[in-house]
Design an enzyme around this catalytic site. Structure first.
Site, PDB file in Angstrom:
ATOM      1  N   ARG A 235      -2.135   3.374  17.070  1.00 19.01           N
ATOM      2  CA  ARG A 235      -2.067   4.572  16.213  1.00 19.01           C
ATOM      3  C   ARG A 235      -3.147   5.588  16.570  1.00 19.01           C
ATOM      4  O   ARG A 235      -4.305   5.220  16.841  1.00 19.01           O
ATOM      5  CB  ARG A 235      -2.150   4.178  14.746  1.00 19.01           C
ATOM      6  CG  ARG A 235      -0.894   3.426  14.312  1.00 19.01           C
ATOM      7  CD  ARG A 235      -1.014   2.968  12.889  1.00 19.01           C
ATOM      8  NE  ARG A 235      -0.441   3.902  11.945  1.00 19.01           N
ATOM      9  CZ  ARG A 235      -1.048   4.303  10.840  1.00 19.01           C
ATOM     10  NH1 ARG A 235      -2.280   3.921  10.568  1.00 19.01           N
ATOM     11  NH2 ARG A 235      -0.441   5.112  10.009  1.00 19.01           N
TER      12      ARG A 235
ATOM     13  N   GLU B 154     -10.418   4.554   9.039  1.00 23.75           N
ATOM     14  CA  GLU B 154     -10.544   4.201   7.615  1.00 23.75           C
ATOM     15  C   GLU B 154     -11.063   2.780   7.433  1.00 23.75           C
ATOM     16  O   GLU B 154     -10.541   2.006   6.634  1.00 23.75           O
ATOM     17  CB  GLU B 154      -9.204   4.408   6.906  1.00 23.75           C
ATOM     18  CG  GLU B 154      -8.729   5.846   6.979  1.00 23.75           C
ATOM     19  CD  GLU B 154      -7.447   6.147   6.209  1.00 23.75           C
ATOM     20  OE1 GLU B 154      -6.629   5.220   6.019  1.00 23.75           O
ATOM     21  OE2 GLU B 154      -7.266   7.307   5.815  1.00 23.75           O
TER      22      GLU B 154
ATOM     23  N   LYS C 236       1.026  10.448  13.865  1.00 26.51           N
ATOM     24  CA  LYS C 236       1.630  10.998  12.641  1.00 26.51           C
ATOM     25  C   LYS C 236       2.196  12.377  12.955  1.00 26.51           C
ATOM     26  O   LYS C 236       1.618  13.112  13.762  1.00 26.51           O
ATOM     27  CB  LYS C 236       0.605  11.091  11.523  1.00 26.51           C
ATOM     28  CG  LYS C 236       0.212   9.724  10.968  1.00 26.51           C
ATOM     29  CD  LYS C 236      -0.525   9.821   9.641  1.00 26.51           C
ATOM     30  CE  LYS C 236      -0.928   8.414   9.210  1.00 26.51           C
ATOM     31  NZ  LYS C 236      -1.493   8.357   7.864  1.00 26.51           N
TER      32      LYS C 236
ATOM     33  N   ASN D 109      -3.369  -1.715   7.657  1.00 28.01           N
ATOM     34  CA  ASN D 109      -4.700  -2.180   7.252  1.00 28.01           C
ATOM     35  C   ASN D 109      -4.590  -3.693   7.161  1.00 28.01           C
ATOM     36  O   ASN D 109      -4.045  -4.224   6.192  1.00 28.01           O
ATOM     37  CB  ASN D 109      -5.094  -1.599   5.885  1.00 28.01           C
ATOM     38  CG  ASN D 109      -5.346  -0.102   5.963  1.00 28.01           C
ATOM     39  OD1 ASN D 109      -5.829   0.405   6.976  1.00 28.01           O
ATOM     40  ND2 ASN D 109      -5.019   0.616   4.904  1.00 28.01           N
TER      41      ASN D 109
ATOM     42  N   GLU E 154       4.148   9.109  -0.517  1.00 25.90           N
ATOM     43  CA  GLU E 154       2.754   9.143  -0.952  1.00 25.90           C
ATOM     44  C   GLU E 154       2.348  10.523  -1.471  1.00 25.90           C
ATOM     45  O   GLU E 154       1.708  10.634  -2.519  1.00 25.90           O
ATOM     46  CB  GLU E 154       1.858   8.727   0.229  1.00 25.90           C
ATOM     47  CG  GLU E 154       0.388   8.783  -0.102  1.00 25.90           C
ATOM     48  CD  GLU E 154      -0.490   8.293   1.048  1.00 25.90           C
ATOM     49  OE1 GLU E 154       0.042   7.879   2.089  1.00 25.90           O
ATOM     50  OE2 GLU E 154      -1.727   8.319   0.881  1.00 25.90           O
TER      51      GLU E 154
ATOM     52  N   TRP F 295     -13.723  12.864   2.754  1.00 20.44           N
ATOM     53  CA  TRP F 295     -12.442  12.699   3.458  1.00 20.44           C
ATOM     54  C   TRP F 295     -11.965  13.968   4.142  1.00 20.44           C
ATOM     55  O   TRP F 295     -10.973  13.949   4.867  1.00 20.44           O
ATOM     56  CB  TRP F 295     -11.358  12.242   2.467  1.00 20.44           C
ATOM     57  CG  TRP F 295     -11.671  10.937   1.840  1.00 20.44           C
ATOM     58  CD1 TRP F 295     -12.416  10.732   0.711  1.00 20.44           C
ATOM     59  CD2 TRP F 295     -11.291   9.636   2.296  1.00 20.44           C
ATOM     60  NE1 TRP F 295     -12.506   9.389   0.443  1.00 20.44           N
ATOM     61  CE2 TRP F 295     -11.820   8.687   1.391  1.00 20.44           C
ATOM     62  CE3 TRP F 295     -10.536   9.181   3.377  1.00 20.44           C
ATOM     63  CZ2 TRP F 295     -11.629   7.315   1.550  1.00 20.44           C
ATOM     64  CZ3 TRP F 295     -10.336   7.809   3.516  1.00 20.44           C
ATOM     65  CH2 TRP F 295     -10.887   6.904   2.622  1.00 20.44           C
TER      66      TRP F 295
ATOM     67  N   ASP G  65      -2.004  14.198   7.284  1.00 21.33           N
ATOM     68  CA  ASP G  65      -1.573  12.928   6.710  1.00 21.33           C
ATOM     69  C   ASP G  65      -0.339  13.102   5.832  1.00 21.33           C
ATOM     70  O   ASP G  65      -0.435  12.952   4.615  1.00 21.33           O
ATOM     71  CB  ASP G  65      -2.742  12.336   5.886  1.00 21.33           C
ATOM     72  CG  ASP G  65      -2.489  10.898   5.496  1.00 21.33           C
ATOM     73  OD1 ASP G  65      -1.546  10.298   6.026  1.00 21.33           O
ATOM     74  OD2 ASP G  65      -3.243  10.369   4.653  1.00 21.33           O
TER      75      ASP G  65
ATOM     76  N   GLU H 158       0.857  -1.188   0.000  1.00 20.77           N
ATOM     77  CA  GLU H 158       0.000   0.000   0.000  1.00 20.77           C
ATOM     78  C   GLU H 158       0.889   1.234   0.000  1.00 20.77           C
ATOM     79  O   GLU H 158       1.822   1.348   0.802  1.00 20.77           O
ATOM     80  CB  GLU H 158      -0.933  -0.015   1.218  1.00 20.77           C
ATOM     81  CG  GLU H 158      -1.865   1.176   1.224  1.00 20.77           C
ATOM     82  CD  GLU H 158      -3.153   0.952   2.023  1.00 20.77           C
ATOM     83  OE1 GLU H 158      -3.456  -0.201   2.384  1.00 20.77           O
ATOM     84  OE2 GLU H 158      -3.862   1.953   2.268  1.00 20.77           O
TER      85      GLU H 158
ATOM     86  N   GLU I  62       7.686  21.498  -2.769  1.00 25.14           N
ATOM     87  CA  GLU I  62       6.643  22.326  -2.150  1.00 25.14           C
ATOM     88  C   GLU I  62       6.286  23.509  -3.054  1.00 25.14           C
ATOM     89  O   GLU I  62       5.117  23.875  -3.181  1.00 25.14           O
ATOM     90  CB  GLU I  62       7.150  22.836  -0.795  1.00 25.14           C
ATOM     91  CG  GLU I  62       6.155  23.706  -0.046  1.00 25.14           C
ATOM     92  CD  GLU I  62       6.717  24.216   1.277  1.00 25.14           C
ATOM     93  OE1 GLU I  62       7.930  24.474   1.349  1.00 25.14           O
ATOM     94  OE2 GLU I  62       5.941  24.353   2.231  1.00 25.14           O
TER      95      GLU I  62
ATOM     96  N   LYS J  29      -4.057  -0.245  14.057  1.00 23.23           N
ATOM     97  CA  LYS J  29      -4.839   0.856  13.474  1.00 23.23           C
ATOM     98  C   LYS J  29      -6.293   0.506  13.751  1.00 23.23           C
ATOM     99  O   LYS J  29      -6.820  -0.438  13.168  1.00 23.23           O
ATOM    100  CB  LYS J  29      -4.552   0.935  11.975  1.00 23.23           C
ATOM    101  CG  LYS J  29      -5.444   1.912  11.200  1.00 23.23           C
ATOM    102  CD  LYS J  29      -5.009   1.993   9.730  1.00 23.23           C
ATOM    103  CE  LYS J  29      -5.923   2.897   8.918  1.00 23.23           C
ATOM    104  NZ  LYS J  29      -5.480   3.034   7.511  1.00 23.23           N
TER     105      LYS J  29
HETATM  106  C1  GCV Z   1      -2.230   2.360   5.343  1.00 20.13           C
HETATM  107  C2  GCV Z   1      -3.411   7.427   4.482  1.00 20.13           C
HETATM  108  C3  GCV Z   1      -3.027   6.549   3.320  1.00 20.13           C
HETATM  109  C4  GCV Z   1      -3.483   5.121   3.531  1.00 20.13           C
HETATM  110  C5  GCV Z   1      -2.864   4.617   4.856  1.00 20.13           C
HETATM  111  C6  GCV Z   1      -3.318   5.544   5.975  1.00 20.13           C
HETATM  112  C7  GCV Z   1      -2.719   5.150   7.321  1.00 20.13           C
HETATM  113  O1  GCV Z   1      -4.793   7.564   4.548  1.00 20.13           O
HETATM  114  O2  GCV Z   1      -3.572   7.085   2.139  1.00 20.13           O
HETATM  115  O3  GCV Z   1      -3.063   4.343   2.453  1.00 20.13           O
HETATM  116  O4  GCV Z   1      -3.258   3.297   5.127  1.00 20.13           O
HETATM  117  O5  GCV Z   1      -2.924   6.857   5.681  1.00 20.13           O
HETATM  118  O6  GCV Z   1      -1.721   5.752   7.691  1.00 20.13           O
HETATM  119  O7  GCV Z   1      -3.234   4.270   7.975  1.00 20.13           O
END
Ligand code: GCV
Length: 700
Positions: free
Chosen positions: A343, A310, A384, A227, A417, A562, A389, A184, A532, A306
């Site tokens: 988390r 989500e 985080k 996930n 990402e 979202w 994010d 992912e 940036e 987690k």
């Molecule tokens: C693993 C963001 C990412 C997801 C990720 C999530 C997380 O939403 O887009 O892919 O999922 O963060 O950190 O759990």
């Protein structure tokens, strides 16, 4: 253990040339256990290539076969250049040991499990450690120093990690996920652990990976996605053998394995009717399951969870708090010394964009700050680094300053990402350094790094089965920099980049080392700020294409469940997160930042649109209007990428042609993408505002 690496896999920051200074010398390794054994093997390999010799002095502990003299070492007068020894196993009294004693007397205290001291007297360089684990880090430090470890005398230096747990999280799936693929948010091919729904048969890269991690200071990994889908959930029970196999491969490098687990496992795997953390059956299931894990993997690190995020299950389904949820796992792990990383990434991803009162940035604090003091000692809340994010620019998460009675780990993302997906060069060391040095309570207070010292620093790994490990070869520097900054957050990221350049490219082996070093710095030092400049402006974030998060889409997320991120209209842009007129998010910070962020005048420019909705004509602290800043930075960002590409052409012939070609290919895409960003962002804001560019440049 060290595995033969196939010739087409890039050596990253451990090419054999990096061991040249060590490999030609006479070396003594003295210490017990696998730590010393690993050091010995590393040195043997270097000596076999460069003609030096090594022997192990002390009888190894734990019934291991004594490692007799190796690589042609003499036994009698041994003219040593390098000694690596635990203090207890040092065969004779030496000046180095006396130095260490004196140093301890001055308050240095213990070196701990991973620390080491380095000193040079006469012609002998000595690494001393309390535990064999310290020898490993000492060896890699000497590798980093190269010839300079064997130059003039060096006063004793003590090196200890600032952060106890330094973990790489892998978001790897065993099965290829229909939307997210195998890794992912992975931009470097498939998983190095899993393939075709099973553990890879050839795991040689896992051993190589462990070496790379140890060489930059990382000491733990998770091997599956946070996930946790059905197949991966079974790693906790029926597929535990796979986890044990990985643990065996990484253990010699001091790396512990942790596992992402699904909160609903008692139902999904245990056949129970509930996963309610306060139910006795559920507690018993976690206790017994965890006992079996430790029976199989005695040095298992712990769980990552987690929950309620989500779509992942969590304690909310049972009306329980996240402290209830985390504590049941923590109780199961405690007898074995394990920890649970829980988390804090919990937010409502089913928002109504019309509802102006919901602010995703507030969510983690709102959920977790009231729980401070309710978590067990072996729960580490994994936060985080920013409240959203992993955007290119965000403030530090206010959770980090809100939970003094809870162990916290701070999570970073090496997988790019939102920072160019390893198609754009984006060296994140400067960004992470800035975040780690941030002092939430003001200049004289603790820093983010201080807060994380007892919890940990976590990085979402950026590696895959790509021959260059990270897709973009220069993205290797991000993983390296994470490890080094987690070990020593005060390091200058440009100096860390130098270390990485020296190890990876061995400039001294090229015809123009100065040009190579200078070019790499020019290409990488400022690359995060360049990224940036041509993407989302002034901290506003999330202008990416929904779903895959690559490339521009200014309104892509604006009307989705979202979260809403820029609120641009004909008059202005930005999110009002003030206490006076907005969502009140600024009130989640302690002083002085609660006031600095609240104030339109004092808010740092780079975060202005994160905290304030302002007219396009608002004048920044830099003296430019917001709209002109948007135009200027987007034109400048593209110019910088074009310049980067020109600079990279200069070093063709100075680096491995395969690396050069791969970076060139990525730079071509970066330039195309940067132009697309520039044109969409500039055009969008020109059309909204009607304000022309002061310099009359082309906007569509
Ligand atoms: C693993 C963001 C990412 C997801 C990720 C999530 C997380 O939403 O887009 O892919 O999922 O963060 O950190 O759990």
């Amino acid at each position: 253990m060290i595995s033969p690496r196939s010739a087409d896999i890039h050596a990253a920051w451990l090419p054999s040339e990096a061991f040249r200074a060590i490999g030609s010398r006479r070396i003594l390794v003295s210490g017990p256990g696998t730590g010393a054994e690993t050091v010995l093997r590393e040195i043997e390999r270097a000596c076999a290539r460069y003609g030096g010799s090594v022997r192990r002095q002390s009888p190894p502990s734990g019934g291991e076969r004594p490692a007799a003299d190796r690589a042609g070492a003499d036994t009698a007068p041994y003219d040593l250049a390098l000694v690596l020894a635990t203090e207890q196993a040092l065969p004779v009294e030496t000046a180095a040991r006396a130095d260490l004693r004196r140093h301890r007397g001055e308050g240095t205290g213990t070196l701990g499990e991973e620390g080491f001291a380095l000193v040079r007297h006469g012609d002998v360089t000595t690494v001393l450690a309390d535990q064999p684990g310290g020898l490993r880090y000492g060896l890699f430090h000497v590798v980093r120093l190269g010839e300079s470890a064997f130059g003039p005398a060096r006063q004793i230096e003590v090196h200890r990690p600032a952060t106890r747990l330094r973990i790489a999280n892998h978001w790897d799936n065993i099965d290829v996920h229909p939307v997210m693929g195998q890794v992912e948010r992975g931009y470097a091919g498939g998983s190095i652990f899993w393939r075709d729904g099973a553990l890879r048969r050839d795991l040689s890269r896992v051993g190589d990976y462990a070496r790379l991690l140890a060489a930059c200071g990382i000491n733990a990994i998770t091997v599956n996605n946070v996930n946790v889908h059905v197949t991966e959930a079974h790693l906790l029970t029926t597929r535990l053998g796979d986890v044990a196999a990985i643990a065996d491969l990484v253990r010699p490098y001091g790396i512990r394995v942790h596992l992402s687990v699904n909160f609903a496992s008692p139902v999904a795997l245990g056949g129970l009717a509930t996963a309610d953390p306060l139910e006795q059956d559920v507690r018993a299931w976690w206790t017994e399951t965890t006992r079996r894990v430790y029976e199989t993997i005695p040095d298992f690190g712990g769980y990552v969870v987690k929950a309620d995020s989500e779509g992942q299950p969590g304690p909310f389904a049972y009306g329980r708090s996240h402290a209830d949820g985390a504590n049941v796992l923590a109780d199961a792990l405690a007898p074995f010394g394990g920890v649970v990383h829980w988390r804090a990434f919990v937010y409502n991803h089913r928002q109504d964009w019309r509802d102006r009162s919901t602010d995703r940035a507030r969510a983690a604090y709102d959920h977790f700050a009231p729980l401070d003091g309710q978590f067990r000692d072996n729960v580490i809340l994994q936060v985080k680094h920013g409240p959203l994010d992993f955007q290119t620019r965000e403030p530090v998460s206010p959770v980090i300053a809100a939970m003094p009675a809870t162990r916290l780990a701070v999570e970073f993302q090496a997988t790019q990402e939102y920072t160019g997906q390893q198609r754009h060069v984006c060296y994140l060391g400067p960004w992470w350094s800035e975040l780690l040095r941030f002092a939430p309570w003001g200049a004289n207070g603790d820093t983010v790094a201080d807060v994380a010292a007892n919890g940990g620093l976590v990085v979402v790994s950026n590696v895959g089965d790509d021959p260059f490990w990270t897709g973009h070869p220069l993205a290797q520097a991000n993983l390296y920099a994470f490890g080094r900054l987690a070990w020593a957050p005060e390091l200058d990221p440009a100096a860390v980049l130098d270390e990485w350049i020296d190890l990876t490219f061995v400039p001294s082996a090229t015809s123009d080392p100065d040009l190579l070093r200078r070019t790499l710095h020019e290409v990488m030092d400022d690359s995060w700020r360049t990224y940036e400049r041509y993407t989302a402006p002034l901290g506003v974030g999330f202008m990416v294409r929904p779903g895959n998060h690559y490339g521009p889409d200014v309104d892509g997320y604006e009307y989705t469940p979202w979260g809403t991120y820029h609120f641009a209209d004909r008059d202005g842009v930005g999110v009002d997160r003030t206490r006076s007129s907005g969502t009140g998010f600024t009130g989640q910070y302690p002083s002085p930042w609660s006031d600095r962020y609240e104030s339109l005048q004092d808010c740092p420019d780079e975060l202005l649109l994160f905290f304030h909705h302002v007219p396009y004509g608002h004048v920044l602290r830099s003296g430019t209007t917001v709209i002109q800043h948007i135009y200027d930075t987007h034109f400048a960002g593209v110019e910088q990428v074009a310049e980067t590409r020109r600079r990279w052409e200069r070093v063709a012939g100075l680096v491995d042609p395969a690396v050069h070609a791969r970076v060139t290919e990525r730079l071509n895409e970066q330039l195309r993408s940067a132009q697309e960003w520039r044109d969409q962002v500039n055009t969008y804001f020109y059309r909204k505002s009607g304000v022309p560019d002061a310099h009359g440049r082309r906007i569509h």
